[in-house]
Design an enzyme around this catalytic site. Structure first.
Site, short mmCIF file in Angstrom:
data_model
loop_
_atom_site.label_atom_id
_atom_site.label_comp_id
_atom_site.label_asym_id
_atom_site.label_seq_id
_atom_site.Cartn_x
_atom_site.Cartn_y
_atom_site.Cartn_z
CB SER A 143 12.78 21.60 14.30
OG SER A 143 12.10 22.10 13.16
CE LYS A 144 12.60 14.35 15.16
NZ LYS A 144 13.29 13.50 16.07
NE ARG A 145 7.23 18.63 14.44
CZ ARG A 145 6.76 17.41 14.52
NH1 ARG A 145 6.37 16.79 13.42
NH2 ARG A 145 6.66 16.77 15.66
#
Ligand code: GLU
Length: 514
Positions: free
Chosen positions: A252-254
């Site tokens: 995930s881009k987090r």
């Protein structure tokens, strides 16, 4: 039978490395089998799909060298390859399902469905449609139809029994029909959902093997039923394990940059990124590896780093030796450190000086990129020699920042942390990554925090450009792209002090150690 595979991304947001991973495996399988690889754009979600995202998908898959035999830009015998242009085809097929009694009109309102969901949650039963509109009388149905009541089309699901999904990698996977929802096939606005459009297109486009992410395996029973309802032979299904963050959660881009554009901007080579994605869940058979100069050079560095020499291979080598059954199901971890190591090998081992220089030019020392930067620097420098120091951050991947860079007289550590977090959250809602949209986000966040914009922006200049004296922030951020900016803000958040640093006092008492 000619093998035909496809990758079918939805053009929402930045092009994802997961899309490249799926495209790579579909490409290699098709090429190995002497077949064709297609690109289809699944843009039936009109609220979220954008042309900008579509273009970025085309550009980044091309940059990687994953060329498709049929697709929206190259055409082909089954055009159009954009689902938004295939509305009449889906309408015809939905009507066919209604006619054959495999689908039904559902008039339930959002309120009724919300209540249903809540009561199912309370009763702890699997949420799903309860079949209310299946039991309407003919008179009720006529009345609703005559009143032009908004409706969707849902598919029927057998009340009993199990669906056996034959997955190429997992074998037989059973799903009880009781857990399968009466899926909406056509929405109230007449647009098909993913499920209808995907099945109709895979059939009409003569796809023989559907190779996609494992998150879709629970949709397979619905898809197989649709094939049955239409009287079609389903394709072979193969669900690949999803890419993971190092902590094993779904990539995930987090936690990890996920945009292909980010890796391009960071200066990764397309060959290395593809090679790395090829190592996700797959391994090159030992004997199959080419034995050219590169492989020989790789022996030393490969052994030194404890990584098998066979881990470095080209797209052509992967396609030539591809074997889907070698895919392992453990969640492959996308590890930027290893990608970086591999990229270094590609850079060192595959280019002579002229080739290396050509890559640098392609990357950022090209006219297009300079033309974006020139308007920002023209008024600010007196000699060309000042260009380098002023714009180094626009030619860098990461930049180095230290805790003391974020000690600010006007903004407290807590306020600064909150500001960075809020701006990064704001990024998620920004579809339009333009300097104006970025500026509006900063202004809004600064106003909400009650901090003057000038003061608010200072630490962001440092995080993005490494210095408060730089080219204009919003323009620079537009050029750097969302993912690279997010990575720099994340890095700043990691290093910034939590509380004000204690200023060393000359007379500070020394506490004896226990
Ligand atoms: N549009 C879907 C996606 O973006 C495609 C899934 C599939 O390959 O069936 O993941």
């Amino acid at each position: 039978m000619t093998v035909r595979t496809r990758v079918a991304p939805s053009p929402t947001g930045d092009p994802h490395v997961g899309t490249a991973y799926m495209a790579l495996f579909n490409y290699c399988f098709a090429k190995k089998m002497g077949g064709q690889f297609l690109l289809r754009i699944e843009d039936t979600d009109q609220a979220r799909s954008t042309d900008r995202s579509l273009q970025a998908i085309l550009d980044s898959l091309r940059w990687l060298g994953l060329n498709w035999d049929e697709g929206p830009d190259v055409g082909g015998p089954h055009a159009p390859y954009r689902q938004s242009e295939r509305g009449a085809i889906y309408a015809k097929h939905a009507a066919q399902l209604l006619e054959s009694g495999h689908a039904f009109l559902c008039y339930c309102t959002q309120e009724r469905l919300a209540e249903l969901r809540q009561s199912q949650q309370r009763a702890r039963v699997t949420p799903g449609y309860d079949g209310h509109c299946l039991h309407l009388t003919a008179a009720e149905r006529d009345q609703l139809m005559n009143a032009n009541t908004p409706h969707v089309i849902r598919m029927k699901i057998p009340e009993q029994g199990v669906c056996v999904v034959n997955d190429m990698l997992r074998g037989k996977v059973e799903f009880d029909y009781k857990t399968v929802d009466m899926q909406i096939l056509v929405k109230a606005d007449g647009m098909p959902t993913y499920h209808l459009a995907n099945v109709v297109d895979d059939h009409l486009m003569e796809i023989t093997h559907v190779i996609r992410g494992e998150e879709w395996i629970s949709s397979a029973p619905k898809h197989l039923l649709l094939y049955e309802y239409f009287g079609w032979t389903p394709p072979v299904l193969c669900h690949l394990p999803l890419l993971r963050n190092p902590d094993k959660s779904k990539l995930s881009k987090r936690k990890n940059p996920t945009s292909i554009l980010y890796y391009q901007r960071m200066g990764f080579l397309p060959e290395a990124l593809l090679n790395y994605l090829g190592l996700m869940a797959w391994s090159m058979p030992q004997a199959a590896h080419g034995d050219g100069e590169a492989a020989v050079a790789g022996v030393a560095s490969g052994v030194a780093s404890g990584v098998s020499v066979d881990e470095k291979f080209s797209l052509a080598e992967m396609a030539a030796s591809f074997d889907l059954t070698r895919v392992s199901l453990g969640g492959p971890v996308f590890d930027i450190k290893k990608l970086t190591w591999l990229n270094g090998r590609w850079l060192r081992e595959n280019f002579d000086d002229a080739g290396f220089a050509a890559r640098v030019q392609q990357w950022a020392l090209n006219k297009d990129y300079l033309m974006k930067i020139v308007p920002l620097v023209k008024e600010r420098i007196s000699t060309l020699g000042e260009l380098g120091p002023l714009t180094a951050f626009l030619f860098s991947g990461e930049i180095s920042v230290k805790p003391e860079d974020f000690v600010d007289k006007k903004v407290s550590p807590a306020a600064m942390r909150a500001a960075f977090t809020q701006v990064m959250e704001g990024f998620e809602l920004l579809d339009d990554w333009s300097k104006d949209a970025i500026g509006a986000l900063f202004k809004q966040t600064a106003d909400a925090a009650g901090i003057k914009l000038r003061d608010f922006l200072r630490p962001f200049y440092v995080a993005i450009a490494g210095s408060a004296q730089s080219t204009p922030l919003f323009d620079s951020m537009e050029i750097l792209g969302k993912d690279l900016c997010r990575a720099r803000l994340r890095k700043a958040l990691e290093v910034m002090p939590v509380a004000p640093p204690v200023v060393a006092d000359v007379a500070a008492p020394t506490v004896p150690r226990a």
